[in-house]
Design a protein around this motif. Structure first.
Motif, PDB file in Angstrom:
ATOM      1  N   ALA A  40      36.982   7.049  11.893  1.00  0.00           N
ATOM      2  CA  ALA A  40      37.389   5.646  11.855  1.00  0.00           C
ATOM      3  C   ALA A  40      36.746   4.867  10.710  1.00  0.00           C
ATOM      4  O   ALA A  40      37.357   3.950  10.167  1.00  0.00           O
ATOM      5  CB  ALA A  40      37.073   4.978  13.187  1.00  0.00           C
ATOM      6  N   ASP A  41      35.527   5.218  10.338  1.00  0.00           N
ATOM      7  CA  ASP A  41      34.813   4.466   9.298  1.00  0.00           C
ATOM      8  C   ASP A  41      34.974   5.062   7.906  1.00  0.00           C
ATOM      9  O   ASP A  41      34.251   4.677   6.981  1.00  0.00           O
ATOM     10  CB  ASP A  41      33.323   4.385   9.646  1.00  0.00           C
ATOM     11  CG  ASP A  41      33.089   3.602  10.938  1.00  0.00           C
ATOM     12  OD1 ASP A  41      33.937   2.745  11.267  1.00  0.00           O
ATOM     13  OD2 ASP A  41      32.080   3.846  11.600  1.00  0.00           O
ATOM     14  N   VAL A  42      35.906   6.014   7.755  1.00  0.00           N
ATOM     15  CA  VAL A  42      36.130   6.666   6.464  1.00  0.00           C
ATOM     16  C   VAL A  42      37.577   6.425   6.048  1.00  0.00           C
ATOM     17  O   VAL A  42      38.506   6.850   6.734  1.00  0.00           O
ATOM     18  CB  VAL A  42      35.824   8.183   6.544  1.00  0.00           C
ATOM     19  CG1 VAL A  42      36.058   8.850   5.210  1.00  0.00           C
ATOM     20  CG2 VAL A  42      34.398   8.422   7.034  1.00  0.00           C
ATOM     21  N   ALA A  43      37.760   5.728   4.934  1.00  0.00           N
ATOM     22  CA  ALA A  43      39.112   5.397   4.458  1.00  0.00           C
ATOM     23  C   ALA A  43      39.864   6.648   4.024  1.00  0.00           C
ATOM     24  O   ALA A  43      39.268   7.637   3.598  1.00  0.00           O
ATOM     25  CB  ALA A  43      39.024   4.420   3.289  1.00  0.00           C
ATOM     26  N   ALA A  44      41.195   6.591   4.120  1.00  0.00           N
ATOM     27  CA  ALA A  44      42.037   7.727   3.750  1.00  0.00           C
ATOM     28  C   ALA A  44      41.836   8.145   2.297  1.00  0.00           C
ATOM     29  O   ALA A  44      41.931   9.325   1.960  1.00  0.00           O
ATOM     30  CB  ALA A  44      43.504   7.393   4.004  1.00  0.00           C
ATOM     31  N   ALA A  45      41.513   7.207   1.425  1.00  0.00           N
ATOM     32  CA  ALA A  45      41.342   7.505  -0.005  1.00  0.00           C
ATOM     33  C   ALA A  45      39.940   8.004  -0.348  1.00  0.00           C
ATOM     34  O   ALA A  45      39.651   8.280  -1.504  1.00  0.00           O
ATOM     35  CB  ALA A  45      41.655   6.256  -0.819  1.00  0.00           C
TER      36      ALA A  45
END
Length: 94
Positions: A40-45
Motif C-alpha cells: 500500500a505504501d509503495v507507488a506503482a512507478a
C-alpha cells in the motif's frame, strides 16, 4: 500457560509482481499457506529494488513478531519482466 499459535505460518518464499495498479505480493509459508496483498505504501512507478526492500522488510518483521525468528531474504534473478521471487531462510531460530 499455553502458547498461542501465530496467525500466519513461517515465511518460506516471496513472489512480487508489478501491476498497473501497484505492487502485489504473495508470501508462501512452511505450512503451505499463502498470504497475499498489495504494498500500500509503495507507488506503482517505484523502482523494483525499492519494492523488493519493502516486501522483504515486511516479511522480516512478520517472522520476528509472530515467530520470534530472524530471517534473511535472498532474491532470485528475474525470470520474466515484472515478476520476482525470493527465498526466506531462518538466520536465528526462535
Amino acid at each position: 500457560m499455553t502458547k498461542r499459535r501465530p496467525p500466519s505460518g513461517m515465511p518460506r518464499d516471496i513472489v512480487l509482481l508489478a501491476t498497473p495498479e501497484g505492487w502485489r505480493h504473495s508470501v508462501l509459508t512452511e505450512e503451505g499457506g499463502v498470504l497475499c496483498g498489495r504494498l500500500a505504501d509503495v507507488a506503482a512507478a517505484t523502482d523494483p529494488a525499492e519494492a523488493q526492500a519493502a516486501v522483504a522488510a515486511m516479511v522480516v518483521g512478520l517472522a520476528h513478531d509472530f515467530h520470534e525468528a530472524d530471517v534473511d531474504v535472498t532474491w532470485d534473478p528475474p525470470r520474466e519482466p515484472g515478476s520476482w521471487t525470493a527465498q526466506v531462510t531462518v538466520a536465528t531460530p526462535p
